[in-house]
Design an enzyme around this catalytic site. Structure first.
Site, PDB file in Angstrom:
ATOM      1  CD  GLU A  77       8.023  35.998  30.217  1.00 43.57           C
ATOM      2  OE1 GLU A  77       7.436  36.459  31.207  1.00 43.57           O
ATOM      3  OE2 GLU A  77       7.952  36.486  29.078  1.00 43.57           O
ATOM      4  CG  ASP A  78      10.182  30.788  29.935  1.00 43.05           C
ATOM      5  OD1 ASP A  78       9.433  31.588  29.350  1.00 43.05           O
ATOM      6  OD2 ASP A  78      11.417  30.825  29.868  1.00 43.05           O
TER       7      ASP A  78
END
Ligand code: MN
Length: 495
Positions: A77-78
């Site tokens: 996600e990051d």
């Protein structure tokens, strides 16, 4: 203070194998490389969060693949590292866990409040039925976020704390992970009601000042009695009740701590089930039990599978005290819940014991927790339809909430004992103001009727009705109904 990978290994409920260590170390290296340079709101390196989550998972006895998934849970996600990269390096199982956690994290507030909760609930359940470890990683993620909640702005703190209390703690409870549930509740309590939190802390401090030494003496007396009776025990200890749970009890007893009998309890761990009953008998022989407080959760486990013998006795020095007796395995299951299954499974496997269920996919737990299977059945039967899904879950999951339906099938979430008037105001203030009658599942009911979970509520209105009835204030349960009624009456000069 910074957590190291070594802390994670040291915190492990069961020491990892060399192979497991290597696997987790590799995951750590990838995660810390991927998150390099990223900071959390608290100013810490991002990897602190990943390590914090991994440590919680290790503490509750999860095996190396789940711990690795904990370390990697925010990576796709990051960071620039993709889920495919994770799959290539760590295999399908870890990738599936990480993907599940990422998906759960994507749930955002959309539409009305109840839509939001339903969506959350549903996704949680769907994820759970696929692989419960996804939910366990998500719970660890939430617990670590709650521990570091101070660094967020107040409005976010409140939202996250409420969500924790209403969704995450009940799920931890349902999975039987008492340790996590208790800490989630206590942390959320602090943000949701700081005053009550402080007050409860003070009451406990005051009480414990005089009780600490008593507890020591009581433990010694009870241990000596068991030894005299020839009962084998592994461990005995005194423990204090969790703050939030204590507050709930205090509220029911006018905040009088003397009326809470299980503020401290003595917990006795014995080798096997027969020893439980022996310890039970020996204790009652010496200390008179209180009527109605003997509970045999070994023969009749709680719905979340909790097992133990409980009794409240007139204990040493004539003071009332609760005693809990259980085996080591029951104890681990009470603290770790469903997580204990993997913990025990992993140990048996590394000891060379292959059980039948290991030939199948290891993502569903064995015989216990029948409700998980039930959930999967429902899911298969009803597909993804919210309404039927919730009807199927029944409300033992969400103790203090009920869900009722409009004739069109919209779901209205209400507190327990809510009435048709609450229901009407939950739909629209105009419907509340003009309600004249109601039906529950097609039967006419009075306006102060207590709606039951899953009922379809029909509201009859009359446009000519100008004012809500002030008597309604005596029985409505929701603040939204209360405030609308008061507002309307005030406007017309009746209040
Ligand atoms: Mn996270």
């Amino acid at each position: 203070m910074a957590i190291s990978l070594e802390d994670v290994f040291r915190a492990s409920k069961f020491p990892p194998s060399n192979e497991g260590r290597r696997f987790v170390t590799n995951a750590y290296e990838l995660a810390s490389e991927a998150h390099r340079g990223q900071k959390r709101k608290s100013g810490e390196d991002y990897i602190e969060h990943s390590l914090g989550v991994a440590k919680i998972l290790a503490e509750i006895g999860m095996e190396s693949r789940t711990i690795a998934a904990g370390l990697l849970h925010d990576v796709p996600e990051d960071t620039a590292v993709s889920l495919d990269d994770i799959r290539k390096k760590f295999g399908n199982e870890v990738a599936t866990l990480v993907d599940g956690v990422t998906k759960l994290g994507k749930i955002r507030l959309r539409g009305s409040r109840e839509e939001y909760y339903l969506e959350n609930l549903r996704k949680m359940f769907l994820a759970m039925a696929e692989d419960i470890r996804v939910v366990i990683v998500k719970l660890a993620d939430r617990l670590h976020n709650m521990r570091t909640l101070d660094s967020l702005p107040p409005d976010k703190q409140l939202r996250i704390a409420r969500e924790t209390m209403e969704i995450f703690a009940p799920i931890a409870n349902r999975l039987g992970i008492g340790e996590v549930k208790g800490e989630l509740e206590d942390l959320a309590f602090k943000y949701l009601d700081p005053e009550a939190h402080e007050k409860t802390k003070d009451i406990v401090k005051e009480y414990m000042r005089e009780s600490d030494s008593y507890l020591d003496r009581a433990v010694t007396a009870i241990r000596d009695n068991l030894a005299k009776e020839g009962v084998r025990i592994l461990h005995i200890e005194g423990r204090a009740k969790r703050l939030y749970r204590l507050y709930q009890k205090l509220k029911r007893h006018d905040m009088d701590i003397k009326r809470v009998y299980d503020l401290v309890a003595i917990r006795i761990i014995v080798p096997n089930v027969a020893d439980c009953y022996e310890a039970f008998g020996a204790t009652h022989k010496r200390y008179r039990p209180m009527v109605g407080r003997i509970k045999d959760y070994i023969s009749l486990p709680k719905p979340n599978n909790y097992q133990s013998l409980h009794t409240t006795v007139f204990g040493p020095e004539g003071r009332i005290i609760e005693i809990q007796i259980r085996t080591r395995k029951m104890h681990d299951e009470a603290e770790l819940g469903i997580a204990a299954h993997w913990a025990y499974a992993e140990r048996e496997r590394s000891a060379g014991w292959r059980k039948l269920f290991f030939r199948q996919k290891e993502t569903t737990p064995p015989k216990e927790l029948a409700w998980v299977k039930q959930l999967q059945e429902w899911q298969r039967e009803v597909g993804h339809d919210n309404r039927e899904f919730l009807e199927g879950i029944k409300i033992d999951f969400f103790k203090n909430h009920i869900f009722a339906f409009t004739p069109k099938g919209d779901i209205i979430e209400l507190p327990e004992e809510a009435t048709p008037v609450d229901f009407a105001y939950a739909i629209h203030s105009e419907i509340g103001n003009t309600i004249v009658g109601a039906k529950a599942d097609a039967k006419i009911v009075p306006l102060d009727y207590h709606i039951k979970n899953g009922e379809v509520i029909e509201i009859r209105t009359d446009k000519d009705r100008k004012l809500p009835n002030r008597d309604w204030l005596r029985f409505v349960k929701t603040s939204i109904a209360k405030s609308h009624i008061q507002k309307q009456l005030r406007r017309e000069g009746w209040l």
